[in-house]
Design a protein around this motif. Structure first.
Motif, PDB file in Angstrom:
ATOM      1  N   GLY A 292       0.806  -1.211   0.000  1.00  0.00           N
ATOM      2  CA  GLY A 292       0.000   0.000   0.000  1.00  0.00           C
ATOM      3  C   GLY A 292       0.842   1.265   0.000  1.00  0.00           C
ATOM      4  O   GLY A 292       0.542   2.231  -0.726  1.00  0.00           O
ATOM      5  N   VAL A 293       1.901   1.278   0.808  1.00  0.00           N
ATOM      6  CA  VAL A 293       2.792   2.435   0.842  1.00  0.00           C
ATOM      7  C   VAL A 293       3.484   2.614  -0.500  1.00  0.00           C
ATOM      8  O   VAL A 293       3.631   3.727  -1.010  1.00  0.00           O
ATOM      9  N   LEU A 294       3.902   1.509  -1.097  1.00  0.00           N
ATOM     10  CA  LEU A 294       4.591   1.566  -2.388  1.00  0.00           C
ATOM     11  C   LEU A 294       3.679   2.133  -3.477  1.00  0.00           C
ATOM     12  O   LEU A 294       4.125   2.917  -4.320  1.00  0.00           O
ATOM     13  N   VAL A 295       2.412   1.747  -3.461  1.00  0.00           N
ATOM     14  CA  VAL A 295       1.457   2.273  -4.437  1.00  0.00           C
ATOM     15  C   VAL A 295       1.394   3.798  -4.349  1.00  0.00           C
ATOM     16  O   VAL A 295       1.438   4.504  -5.372  1.00  0.00           O
TER      17      VAL A 295
ATOM     18  N   GLY B 233      -4.124  -5.027   4.814  1.00  0.00           N
ATOM     19  CA  GLY B 233      -2.767  -4.505   4.914  1.00  0.00           C
ATOM     20  C   GLY B 233      -2.495  -3.418   3.892  1.00  0.00           C
ATOM     21  O   GLY B 233      -1.867  -2.405   4.189  1.00  0.00           O
ATOM     22  N   GLY B 234      -3.005  -3.627   2.668  1.00  0.00           N
ATOM     23  CA  GLY B 234      -2.825  -2.615   1.630  1.00  0.00           C
ATOM     24  C   GLY B 234      -3.495  -1.299   1.988  1.00  0.00           C
ATOM     25  O   GLY B 234      -2.933  -0.215   1.780  1.00  0.00           O
ATOM     26  N   LEU B 235      -4.715  -1.363   2.543  1.00  0.00           N
ATOM     27  CA  LEU B 235      -5.424  -0.151   2.936  1.00  0.00           C
ATOM     28  C   LEU B 235      -4.720   0.557   4.089  1.00  0.00           C
ATOM     29  O   LEU B 235      -4.653   1.793   4.124  1.00  0.00           O
TER      30      LEU B 235
ATOM     31  N   TRP C  56      -6.704   3.932  -4.811  1.00  0.00           N
ATOM     32  CA  TRP C  56      -7.559   2.775  -5.029  1.00  0.00           C
ATOM     33  C   TRP C  56      -6.875   1.679  -5.840  1.00  0.00           C
ATOM     34  O   TRP C  56      -7.427   0.577  -6.010  1.00  0.00           O
ATOM     35  N   THR C  57      -5.662   1.962  -6.336  1.00  0.00           N
ATOM     36  CA  THR C  57      -4.917   0.925  -7.054  1.00  0.00           C
ATOM     37  C   THR C  57      -4.612  -0.255  -6.138  1.00  0.00           C
ATOM     38  O   THR C  57      -4.635  -1.416  -6.574  1.00  0.00           O
ATOM     39  N   ALA C  58      -4.318   0.041  -4.865  1.00  0.00           N
ATOM     40  CA  ALA C  58      -3.980  -1.033  -3.920  1.00  0.00           C
ATOM     41  C   ALA C  58      -5.137  -2.008  -3.721  1.00  0.00           C
ATOM     42  O   ALA C  58      -4.987  -3.209  -3.989  1.00  0.00           O
ATOM     43  N   PRO C  59      -6.319  -1.554  -3.260  1.00  0.00           N
ATOM     44  CA  PRO C  59      -7.423  -2.523  -3.134  1.00  0.00           C
ATOM     45  C   PRO C  59      -7.905  -3.042  -4.480  1.00  0.00           C
ATOM     46  O   PRO C  59      -8.364  -4.182  -4.576  1.00  0.00           O
TER      47      PRO C  59
END
Length: 250
Positions: A48-51, A160-162, A59-62
């Motif tokens: 998520g941080v990398l995104v 985790g991504g959020l 919203w790319t992460a989820p």
């Protein structure tokens, strides 16, 4: 009693074992996900941080975690998307990275899931962690336990991504080297796979593929290395099968 129930072989067809309930089997599936989930969640945060640091929408992460749900591929896709990599290259790279899932299907207990929608989800959510957990206790799975396990794994990853997206929004600057998370993940998987001398030749073939690709096609080294590695692995498999056949004939 709980441990005994977890290891009790399920009836053929994936029905409930004697004395079990759907609620209990769902709870067992979630409980069996905890160990691997502890590793998935922090990697999801890094994703998520990398995104966010790459400049992609939050919203790319989820979105990737729902549309793709393959941790290694998602981390790889972030870099490819940020670099505006051609779609054909992305598609072929994803195919090569996730091709191992084809072999997972041979021993994954998918047969216990009868409902078409649930079966579709189980195929979609067949990740490394789900395969590892089910392979550790074969013959004990039913549809409630299996689907609960896979839903839990996806929850850890998406959650985790959020969390990573939220953390990145409060950071005053960027975290250098975070893109190394993918490389670190593959290094860990490689070291785990090469604990025995039997797998060392595969590691040598991988190094050879990468070295030749960097020299011959530096602009497409990653793609060429993966393709070359697959070819070399097939060659190694055929050679070993021939040796075993000759040893048996002798």
């Amino acid at each position: 009693m709980t441990e005994l129930r977890e290891r009790t072989p399920a009836p053929s067809g994936g029905e409930l074992p004697p004395g079990a309930t759907p609620r209990g089997e769902i709870a067992t599936g979630i409980r069996l996900s905890f160990a691997a989930g502890l590793g998935m969640f922090p990697i999801g945060i890094a994703f998520g941080v990398l995104v966010m640091q790459t400049g992609l929408p939050w919203w790319t992460a989820p979105g990737l975690s729902i549309a793709v749900f393959a941790g290694s591929v998602e981390l790889l896709l972030v870099g490819l998307m940020a670099a505006a990599t051609p779609l054909a290259t992305i598609a072929l790279t994803v195919l090569l990275v996730n091709f191992r899932h084809v072999f997972y299907a041979f021993s994954f207990p998918l047969h216990v899931v009868k409902n078409p929608l649930a079966r579709f989800y189980s195929v979609y959510a067949l990740i490394d962690e789900a395969y590892a957990v089910t392979a550790a206790s074969p013959g004990t799975w039913n549809r409630w336990r299996l689907i609960a396990l896979q839903l839990a794994f996806q929850s850890y990853w998406v959650g985790g991504g959020l969390v990573g997206v939220a953390i990145a929004s409060f950071l005053p600057g960027t975290i250098e080297g975070l893109e190394f998370a993918l490389c670190a993940l593959f290094i860990t998987l490689t070291l785990d796979a090469c604990r025995s001398r039997k797998q060392v030749p595969s590691l040598v073939l991988a190094g050879l593929s990468l070295g030749l690709s960097l020299v011959l096609v530096p602009d497409n080294a990653l793609f060429a290395a993966m393709l070359g590695f697959v070819v070399l692995l097939i060659g190694r498999h055929l050679l070993e099968r021939r040796r075993r056949k000759e040893a048996g004939d002798a």
